[in-house]
Design a protein around this motif. Structure first.
Motif, short mmCIF file in Angstrom:
data_model
loop_
_atom_site.label_atom_id
_atom_site.label_comp_id
_atom_site.label_asym_id
_atom_site.label_seq_id
_atom_site.Cartn_x
_atom_site.Cartn_y
_atom_site.Cartn_z
N GLU A 14 40.45 22.71 -41.41
CA GLU A 14 39.81 23.93 -41.89
C GLU A 14 38.38 24.05 -41.34
OE1 GLU A 14 39.23 27.51 -43.80
OE2 GLU A 14 41.07 26.36 -43.42
N ILE A 15 37.66 22.93 -41.29
CA ILE A 15 36.30 22.95 -40.73
C ILE A 15 36.33 23.35 -39.27
CG2 ILE A 15 34.33 21.49 -40.12
CD1 ILE A 15 34.89 19.90 -42.68
N ARG A 16 37.29 22.80 -38.54
CA ARG A 16 37.41 23.14 -37.12
C ARG A 16 37.71 24.63 -36.95
NH1 ARG A 16 41.84 20.63 -32.81
NH2 ARG A 16 41.15 21.91 -31.02
N ALA A 17 38.61 25.17 -37.78
CA ALA A 17 38.94 26.59 -37.69
C ALA A 17 37.72 27.46 -37.97
CB ALA A 17 40.08 26.93 -38.65
N ILE A 18 36.92 27.07 -38.96
CA ILE A 18 35.71 27.83 -39.29
C ILE A 18 34.72 27.79 -38.13
CG2 ILE A 18 33.70 27.90 -40.81
CD1 ILE A 18 35.52 26.86 -43.06
N MET A 19 34.56 26.62 -37.52
CA MET A 19 33.64 26.50 -36.40
C MET A 19 34.10 27.33 -35.20
SD MET A 19 32.70 22.42 -36.52
CE MET A 19 31.65 22.56 -35.08
N GLU A 20 35.42 27.37 -34.95
CA GLU A 20 35.94 28.17 -33.86
C GLU A 20 35.72 29.65 -34.10
OE1 GLU A 20 40.00 27.16 -33.09
OE2 GLU A 20 39.44 25.60 -31.66
N ARG A 21 35.94 30.09 -35.34
CA ARG A 21 35.75 31.50 -35.66
C ARG A 21 34.29 31.91 -35.51
NH1 ARG A 21 39.74 30.53 -39.76
NH2 ARG A 21 38.12 30.13 -41.29
N SER A 22 33.37 30.98 -35.74
CA SER A 22 31.95 31.30 -35.65
C SER A 22 31.42 31.24 -34.23
CB SER A 22 31.14 30.35 -36.54
OG SER A 22 31.26 29.02 -36.07
N SER A 23 32.13 30.57 -33.32
CA SER A 23 31.62 30.40 -31.96
C SER A 23 32.49 31.06 -30.89
CB SER A 23 31.50 28.91 -31.64
OG SER A 23 32.77 28.27 -31.70
N ARG A 24 33.72 31.46 -31.25
CA ARG A 24 34.62 32.04 -30.27
C ARG A 24 35.24 33.31 -30.83
NH1 ARG A 24 38.57 27.37 -28.32
NH2 ARG A 24 38.59 28.54 -26.38
N PHE A 25 35.45 34.28 -29.94
CA PHE A 25 36.08 35.54 -30.34
C PHE A 25 37.58 35.37 -30.20
CE2 PHE A 25 37.50 39.95 -29.56
CZ PHE A 25 37.00 40.53 -30.71
N LEU A 26 38.29 35.26 -31.33
CA LEU A 26 39.70 34.91 -31.33
C LEU A 26 40.60 36.09 -31.65
CD1 LEU A 26 39.43 31.50 -33.21
CD2 LEU A 26 39.45 31.92 -30.75
N SER A 27 40.06 37.30 -31.64
CA SER A 27 40.87 38.46 -32.01
C SER A 27 41.25 39.34 -30.83
CB SER A 27 40.10 39.30 -33.05
OG SER A 27 39.98 38.60 -34.27
N LEU A 28 41.23 38.78 -29.62
CA LEU A 28 41.74 39.54 -28.49
C LEU A 28 43.21 39.85 -28.70
CD1 LEU A 28 40.19 37.85 -25.32
CD2 LEU A 28 39.63 40.07 -26.28
N SER A 29 43.60 41.08 -28.45
CA SER A 29 44.99 41.48 -28.66
C SER A 29 45.77 41.35 -27.36
CB SER A 29 45.04 42.92 -29.17
OG SER A 29 46.37 43.37 -29.22
N GLY A 30 46.97 40.78 -27.46
CA GLY A 30 47.84 40.71 -26.30
C GLY A 30 48.24 42.08 -25.80
N LEU A 31 48.32 43.04 -26.71
CA LEU A 31 48.69 44.40 -26.31
C LEU A 31 47.61 45.03 -25.44
CD1 LEU A 31 50.23 45.74 -29.65
CD2 LEU A 31 51.41 44.86 -27.62
N SER A 32 46.37 44.57 -25.58
CA SER A 32 45.31 45.03 -24.68
C SER A 32 45.61 44.62 -23.25
CB SER A 32 43.96 44.44 -25.11
OG SER A 32 43.61 44.85 -26.41
N GLY A 33 46.10 43.38 -23.07
CA GLY A 33 46.46 42.92 -21.75
C GLY A 33 47.62 43.69 -21.17
N VAL A 34 48.61 43.98 -22.00
CA VAL A 34 49.76 44.77 -21.54
C VAL A 34 49.30 46.16 -21.10
CG1 VAL A 34 51.96 45.82 -22.21
CG2 VAL A 34 51.39 43.50 -22.98
N GLY A 35 48.46 46.79 -21.93
CA GLY A 35 47.96 48.12 -21.59
C GLY A 35 47.16 48.12 -20.30
N ALA A 36 46.29 47.11 -20.12
CA ALA A 36 45.49 47.02 -18.90
C ALA A 36 46.38 46.82 -17.69
CB ALA A 36 44.49 45.87 -19.02
N GLY A 37 47.45 46.03 -17.84
CA GLY A 37 48.37 45.81 -16.74
C GLY A 37 49.10 47.08 -16.34
N VAL A 38 49.53 47.86 -17.31
CA VAL A 38 50.20 49.13 -17.01
C VAL A 38 49.25 50.08 -16.29
CG1 VAL A 38 51.25 51.19 -18.05
CG2 VAL A 38 51.85 48.91 -18.91
N VAL A 39 48.00 50.14 -16.75
CA VAL A 39 46.99 50.98 -16.10
C VAL A 39 46.80 50.54 -14.65
CG1 VAL A 39 44.55 51.62 -16.08
CG2 VAL A 39 45.81 51.60 -18.23
N ALA A 40 46.74 49.23 -14.42
CA ALA A 40 46.54 48.72 -13.06
C ALA A 40 47.72 49.07 -12.16
CB ALA A 40 46.34 47.21 -13.09
#
Length: 225
Positions: A14-40
């Motif tokens: 739990e401590i590790r998860a809290i530290m990761e949430r405070s230092s890393r952006f973990l909410s990137l959506s996979g659908l964003s990648g799919v959409g960017a790929g279709v646009v490309a």
């Protein structure tokens, strides 16, 4: 009755998860990648048909063209690139904002700002460098340059977000170096890297982090960030 001591391993997790949430952006959506790929892919197809209508040999003729010919094509290519970037950013913003709301996290957090800064420096530098290559007579090096700088940007940003971004960055680097050996296939490498690469990454991330998390109470496992 004596209280039961909590599991130390669970506490560390739990401590590790809290530290990761405070230092890393973990909410990137996979659908964003799919959409960017279709646009490309759509952008690569648009560029292909435009060049075919302008030159008999299409892209191959462009990378061998004279300075006046490249300058004549530059406004359309810049407009196409700007449109692709703008649409891809809108798609990324929509799906990432939706996921941050689902996770109960702010979108413009400190880790998100670090992520954007880590991406922006190599991307802006690479874009200006490739523009100079195009105008200086090395048009064949533009697509390899874009792939290499984008791969470096992803590697630079991977320490502020999901680890899988690093593998996408390495993929872009390999394709960029491969394109150096086959410059006439630039549009194909562009479609592979920015198109299929993003789609494959996006589907992987969606299935790994989002699909089970949004499957509802009947899901066997729930992935949390």
């Amino acid at each position: 009755m004596k209280p039961v001591n909590p599991d130390p391993l669970a506490q560390l997790t739990e401590i590790r998860a809290i530290m990761e949430r405070s230092s890393r952006f973990l909410s990137l959506s996979g659908l964003s990648g799919v959409g960017a790929g279709v646009v490309a892919l759509l952008g690569a197809a648009t560029g292909h048909f435009y060049l075919q209508s302008r030159y008999p040999d299409g892209y191959l003729r462009l990378i061998q063209s004279s300075m006046p010919e490249r300058q004549a094509a530059l406004p359309f290519l810049l407009l196409l690139a700007g449109g692709m970037i703008g649409v891809a950013l809108l798609v990324a913003f929509y799906f990432t904002q939706r996921r941050t709301r689902h996770n109960g996290q702010p979108l413009w957090s400190r880790p998100a700002r670090r992520l954007v800064a880590a991406l922006a420096v190599p991307l802006v530098t690479g874009g200006l460098f490739c523009l100079r290559l195009f105008l200086g007579g090395d048009a064949a090096m533009v697509v390899p340059g874009l792939l290499v700088f984008y791969g470096l940007a992803l590697l630079n940003a991977s320490k502020y977000t999901l680890d899988e971004i690093r593998w996408l960055g390495l993929t872009q680097l390999v394709l960029g170096l491969g394109c150096l050996l086959l410059p006439g296939w630039g549009l194909i490498f562009f479609a592979l890297g920015f198109g299929l690469g993003h789609i494959g990454y996006g589907l992987l991330m969606y299935n790994r982090y989002e699909r089970t998390a949004t499957a509802g109470p009947d899901a066997k496992t729930v992935v949390t960030q």
